[in-house]
Design an enzyme around this catalytic site. Structure first.
Site, PDB file in Angstrom:
ATOM      1  N   GLY A  21      31.571  44.005  33.887  1.00 50.59           N
ATOM      2  CA  GLY A  21      33.049  44.729  34.040  1.00 50.59           C
ATOM      3  C   GLY A  21      33.556  45.643  32.738  1.00 50.59           C
ATOM      4  O   GLY A  21      33.788  46.691  33.091  1.00 50.59           O
ATOM      5  N   ARG A  25      32.142  44.487  26.678  1.00 46.61           N
ATOM      6  CA  ARG A  25      31.232  43.550  27.127  1.00 46.61           C
ATOM      7  C   ARG A  25      29.653  44.360  26.980  1.00 46.61           C
ATOM      8  O   ARG A  25      28.593  43.795  26.671  1.00 46.61           O
ATOM      9  CB  ARG A  25      31.485  42.646  28.290  1.00 46.61           C
ATOM     10  CG  ARG A  25      30.366  41.596  28.272  1.00 46.61           C
ATOM     11  CD  ARG A  25      30.605  40.727  29.564  1.00 46.61           C
ATOM     12  NE  ARG A  25      32.129  40.263  29.351  1.00 46.61           N
ATOM     13  CZ  ARG A  25      32.745  39.736  30.496  1.00 46.61           C
ATOM     14  NH1 ARG A  25      32.150  39.755  31.655  1.00 46.61           N
ATOM     15  NH2 ARG A  25      33.889  39.377  30.377  1.00 46.61           N
ATOM     16  N   ARG A  44      34.899  58.784  30.835  1.00 45.29           N
ATOM     17  CA  ARG A  44      36.369  57.611  30.812  1.00 45.29           C
ATOM     18  C   ARG A  44      36.134  56.446  30.137  1.00 45.29           C
ATOM     19  O   ARG A  44      36.811  55.411  30.510  1.00 45.29           O
ATOM     20  CB  ARG A  44      36.576  57.264  32.278  1.00 45.29           C
ATOM     21  CG  ARG A  44      36.700  58.812  33.024  1.00 45.29           C
ATOM     22  CD  ARG A  44      37.105  58.210  34.505  1.00 45.29           C
ATOM     23  NE  ARG A  44      37.347  59.237  35.308  1.00 45.29           N
ATOM     24  CZ  ARG A  44      38.082  59.365  36.246  1.00 45.29           C
ATOM     25  NH1 ARG A  44      39.045  58.474  36.447  1.00 45.29           N
ATOM     26  NH2 ARG A  44      38.127  60.530  36.922  1.00 45.29           N
ATOM     27  N   ARG A  88      25.130  42.217  38.212  1.00 47.18           N
ATOM     28  CA  ARG A  88      26.277  42.253  37.813  1.00 47.18           C
ATOM     29  C   ARG A  88      26.416  40.907  36.838  1.00 47.18           C
ATOM     30  O   ARG A  88      25.865  39.673  37.279  1.00 47.18           O
ATOM     31  CB  ARG A  88      27.279  42.041  39.108  1.00 47.18           C
ATOM     32  CG  ARG A  88      28.850  41.454  38.739  1.00 47.18           C
ATOM     33  CD  ARG A  88      29.853  41.923  39.546  1.00 47.18           C
ATOM     34  NE  ARG A  88      30.836  40.952  39.387  1.00 47.18           N
ATOM     35  CZ  ARG A  88      31.792  40.950  38.428  1.00 47.18           C
ATOM     36  NH1 ARG A  88      31.645  41.694  37.336  1.00 47.18           N
ATOM     37  NH2 ARG A  88      32.948  39.992  38.485  1.00 47.18           N
ATOM     38  N   ASP A 207      37.963  30.727  34.039  1.00 43.49           N
ATOM     39  CA  ASP A 207      39.133  29.916  33.946  1.00 43.49           C
ATOM     40  C   ASP A 207      38.807  29.095  35.459  1.00 43.49           C
ATOM     41  O   ASP A 207      38.260  29.359  36.361  1.00 43.49           O
ATOM     42  CB  ASP A 207      40.572  30.707  34.316  1.00 43.49           C
ATOM     43  CG  ASP A 207      40.150  32.179  35.323  1.00 43.49           C
ATOM     44  OD1 ASP A 207      40.632  31.610  36.333  1.00 43.49           O
ATOM     45  OD2 ASP A 207      39.492  32.999  34.734  1.00 43.49           O
TER      46      ASP A 207
END
Length: 238
Positions: A21, A25, A44, A88, A207
């Site tokens: 995302g 990274r 962008r 992904r 998390d």
């Protein structure tokens, strides 16, 4: 060939794209693992690179956050750039006590209340699956590498901050039957299925709602090496 959101020329992307995302990274993966990585798009500040990994051409490009964002980039890669596989590589929050922080998990399906698939292609399904063949390749490679890959049902949420009136995380986990939560895979899987391409989603648990443990943004950006290496080794053999 440029699209409204990608400035790369025709042929700039490899057949397989790893898609985190976070643009930083993507930069980290390209500069850490790829040989001679070339920045091929930065519209962008959504960064995309192509290089080689152990001799195999591989691209890595950020998706941004949420289904509308990954929906745009994955569609353009599949439709206009000849990309065949998108893996992904992201982060997720765990709903289960058996899915701990830093565990690596592979989505066996994505469940969502999102209308993305309905609006984009008239698909009413609330559960969308990744490509079975690509998932099998990832599972095989994880065994070869000795990575304890866990399978999970992923909740793809449209929102990060849900109003308490919509229920607790326990309520959401029970209602959706999901094991962890992120915000992109449902749209990615839909686009791949609609366009006859292949997609998968490998996640590192960042998390835990159960254990109240959370990684910092820097740790999320620069860690997750097991997940990255699993994706790279799989991509090398596709």
């Amino acid at each position: 060939m440029a699209t409204p959101h990608i400035s790369a020329p025709e042929g700039a992307f490899a057949k397989t794209v790893l898609m985190p995302g976070d643009p930083l990274r993507a930069k980290f993966v390209a500069e850490t693992f790829l040989t001679d990585p070339q920045l091929i798009t930065s519209v962008r500040n959504v960064l995309g690179y192509t290089g080689t990994y152990k001799g195999a051409p591989i691209s890595v490009m950020a998706s941004g956050m949420g289904m509308p964002s990954i929906g745009i980039y994955s569609y353009e890669l599949f439709k206009f750039y000849g990309v065949e596989n998108i893996i992904r590589i992201g982060s997720a929050g765990s709903y289960r006590d058996w899915l701990n922080v830093m565990d690596v998990t592979l989505a066996e399906s994505a469940v969502s209340d999102s209308t993305f698939a309905l609006v984009q292609g008239g698909v009413k399904d609330k559960v969308i699956k990744p490509n079975a063949e690509l998932n099998a390749c990832i599972q095989k490679k994880a065994k070869e590498l000795g990575i304890g890959l866990k399978m999970s049902i992923v909740h793809s949420s449209d929102v990060f901050y849900a109003d308490p009136s919509q229920g607790s995380w326990e309520d959401i986990a029970k209602r959706t039957g999901s094991d962890c939560v992120e915000m992109e895979s449902f749209a990615l899987f839909h686009n791949a299925n609609m366009l006859g391409k292949r997609a998968a989603c490998i996640l590192t648990i960042s998390d835990s709602f159960v254990g109240h443990v959370e990684l910092t943004s820097e740790e999320r950006q620069n860690s997750f090496r097991e997940m990255m290496e699993l994706a790279l080794e799989t991509a090398r053999e596709l």
